[in-house]
Scaffold this motif. Structure first.
Motif, PDB file in Angstrom:
ATOM      1  N   VAL A  47       0.904  -1.156  -0.065  1.00 42.98           N
ATOM      2  CA  VAL A  47      -0.145   0.001   0.016  1.00 42.98           C
ATOM      3  C   VAL A  47       1.015   1.348  -0.119  1.00 42.98           C
ATOM      4  CG1 VAL A  47      -1.521   1.290   1.419  1.00 42.98           C
ATOM      5  CG2 VAL A  47      -2.130  -0.949   1.134  1.00 42.98           C
ATOM      6  N   ALA A  48       1.727   1.375   1.007  1.00 46.57           N
ATOM      7  CA  ALA A  48       2.763   2.469   0.851  1.00 46.57           C
ATOM      8  C   ALA A  48       3.265   2.855  -0.378  1.00 46.57           C
ATOM      9  CB  ALA A  48       3.743   2.165   2.069  1.00 46.57           C
TER      10      ALA A  48
ATOM     11  N   ALA B  83       0.881   4.173  -2.875  1.00 44.18           N
ATOM     12  CA  ALA B  83       0.423   5.542  -2.549  1.00 44.18           C
ATOM     13  C   ALA B  83       1.734   6.456  -3.060  1.00 44.18           C
ATOM     14  CB  ALA B  83       0.452   5.629  -1.177  1.00 44.18           C
TER      15      ALA B  83
ATOM     16  N   HIS C 267      -2.454   9.981  -0.918  1.00 41.71           N
ATOM     17  CA  HIS C 267      -2.239   9.748   0.501  1.00 41.71           C
ATOM     18  C   HIS C 267      -2.531   8.294   0.700  1.00 41.71           C
ATOM     19  CE1 HIS C 267      -2.495  10.025   4.714  1.00 41.71           C
ATOM     20  NE2 HIS C 267      -1.641  11.401   4.434  1.00 41.71           N
ATOM     21  N   GLU C 268      -1.625   7.568   1.722  1.00 39.71           N
ATOM     22  CA  GLU C 268      -1.893   6.376   2.083  1.00 39.71           C
ATOM     23  C   GLU C 268      -3.329   6.054   2.920  1.00 39.71           C
ATOM     24  OE1 GLU C 268       0.603   3.068   4.817  1.00 39.71           O
ATOM     25  OE2 GLU C 268       1.716   4.483   3.892  1.00 39.71           O
ATOM     26  N   THR C 269      -3.823   6.859   3.577  1.00 41.05           N
ATOM     27  CA  THR C 269      -4.942   6.635   4.105  1.00 41.05           C
ATOM     28  C   THR C 269      -5.795   6.902   3.277  1.00 41.05           C
ATOM     29  OG1 THR C 269      -4.041   7.673   6.177  1.00 41.05           O
ATOM     30  CG2 THR C 269      -6.367   7.580   5.897  1.00 41.05           C
ATOM     31  N   ARG C 270      -6.097   7.422   2.417  1.00 42.56           N
ATOM     32  CA  ARG C 270      -7.105   7.531   1.159  1.00 42.56           C
ATOM     33  C   ARG C 270      -6.967   5.986   0.492  1.00 42.56           C
ATOM     34  NH1 ARG C 270      -7.958  12.346  -2.797  1.00 42.56           N
ATOM     35  NH2 ARG C 270      -8.508  13.342  -0.983  1.00 42.56           N
TER      36      ARG C 270
ATOM     37  N   ARG D 292      -6.192   3.219   1.439  1.00 44.82           N
ATOM     38  CA  ARG D 292      -6.524   2.203   2.546  1.00 44.82           C
ATOM     39  C   ARG D 292      -8.056   2.446   2.524  1.00 44.82           C
ATOM     40  NH1 ARG D 292      -2.744  -0.452   4.803  1.00 44.82           N
ATOM     41  NH2 ARG D 292      -0.791   0.433   5.188  1.00 44.82           N
ATOM     42  N   VAL D 293      -8.678   3.444   2.537  1.00 44.93           N
ATOM     43  CA  VAL D 293     -10.112   3.637   2.598  1.00 44.93           C
ATOM     44  C   VAL D 293     -10.888   3.029   1.352  1.00 44.93           C
ATOM     45  CG1 VAL D 293     -12.061   5.394   2.234  1.00 44.93           C
ATOM     46  CG2 VAL D 293     -10.197   5.533   4.008  1.00 44.93           C
ATOM     47  N   TRP D 294     -10.001   3.247   0.239  1.00 43.45           N
ATOM     48  CA  TRP D 294     -10.431   2.620  -1.080  1.00 43.45           C
ATOM     49  C   TRP D 294     -10.470   1.110  -0.986  1.00 43.45           C
ATOM     50  CZ3 TRP D 294      -7.121   5.996  -4.996  1.00 43.45           C
ATOM     51  CH2 TRP D 294      -7.531   7.074  -4.836  1.00 43.45           C
TER      52      TRP D 294
ATOM     53  N   ARG E 186     -10.826  -0.863   1.531  1.00 42.86           N
ATOM     54  CA  ARG E 186     -12.201  -1.273   2.481  1.00 42.86           C
ATOM     55  C   ARG E 186     -13.276  -1.088   1.547  1.00 42.86           C
ATOM     56  NH1 ARG E 186      -9.645   1.736   6.413  1.00 42.86           N
ATOM     57  NH2 ARG E 186     -10.832   3.405   6.150  1.00 42.86           N
TER      58      ARG E 186
END
Length: 104
Positions: free
Chosen positions: A26-27, A30, A36-39, A41-43, A45
């Motif tokens: 993921v990193a 990204a 952004h890595e958080t974004r 991760r949301v995708w 999920r």
């Protein structure tokens, strides 16, 4: 402050496929795609949510088998381990696909 970037559904799907199907971290995805890595991760999920309730598998491997603890560099055991894990995951994937009900 700039406007928040918008991403198409197709872009999100292709980005998630890099992680799910190709196994890219993921990193790394990204960084490569400047997301952004958080974004991301949301995708992940959102796009992998499944009413069949996904389950996970965790494999713990003693680090000295594949890396030098002091330098964190891969050792001679890294490549054989990587190849064997790919084989294991192929078998697991085939098994899961055979267990899923046929849709349509």
């Amino acid at each position: 402050m700039g406007a928040r970037r918008q991403f198409s559904r197709e872009f999100k799907i292709e980005t998630v496929k890099l992680v799910i199907e190709r196994g890219v971290a993921v990193a790394q995805v990204a960084r490569d795609l400047d997301v952004h890595e958080t974004r991301l991760r949301v995708w992940l999920r959102e796009l992998t949510a499944d009413p069949l309730q996904r389950h996970s598998m965790q494999i713990e491997i003693n680090r000295p088998l594949y890396m030098d603890e002091a330098t964190r560099e891969p050792n001679a055991g890294f490549e054989p381990l990587r190849q064997n894990l790919q084989k294991v995951m192929a078998v697991v994937s085939d098994y899961v696909r055979q267990q899923l009900p046929v849709r349509g």
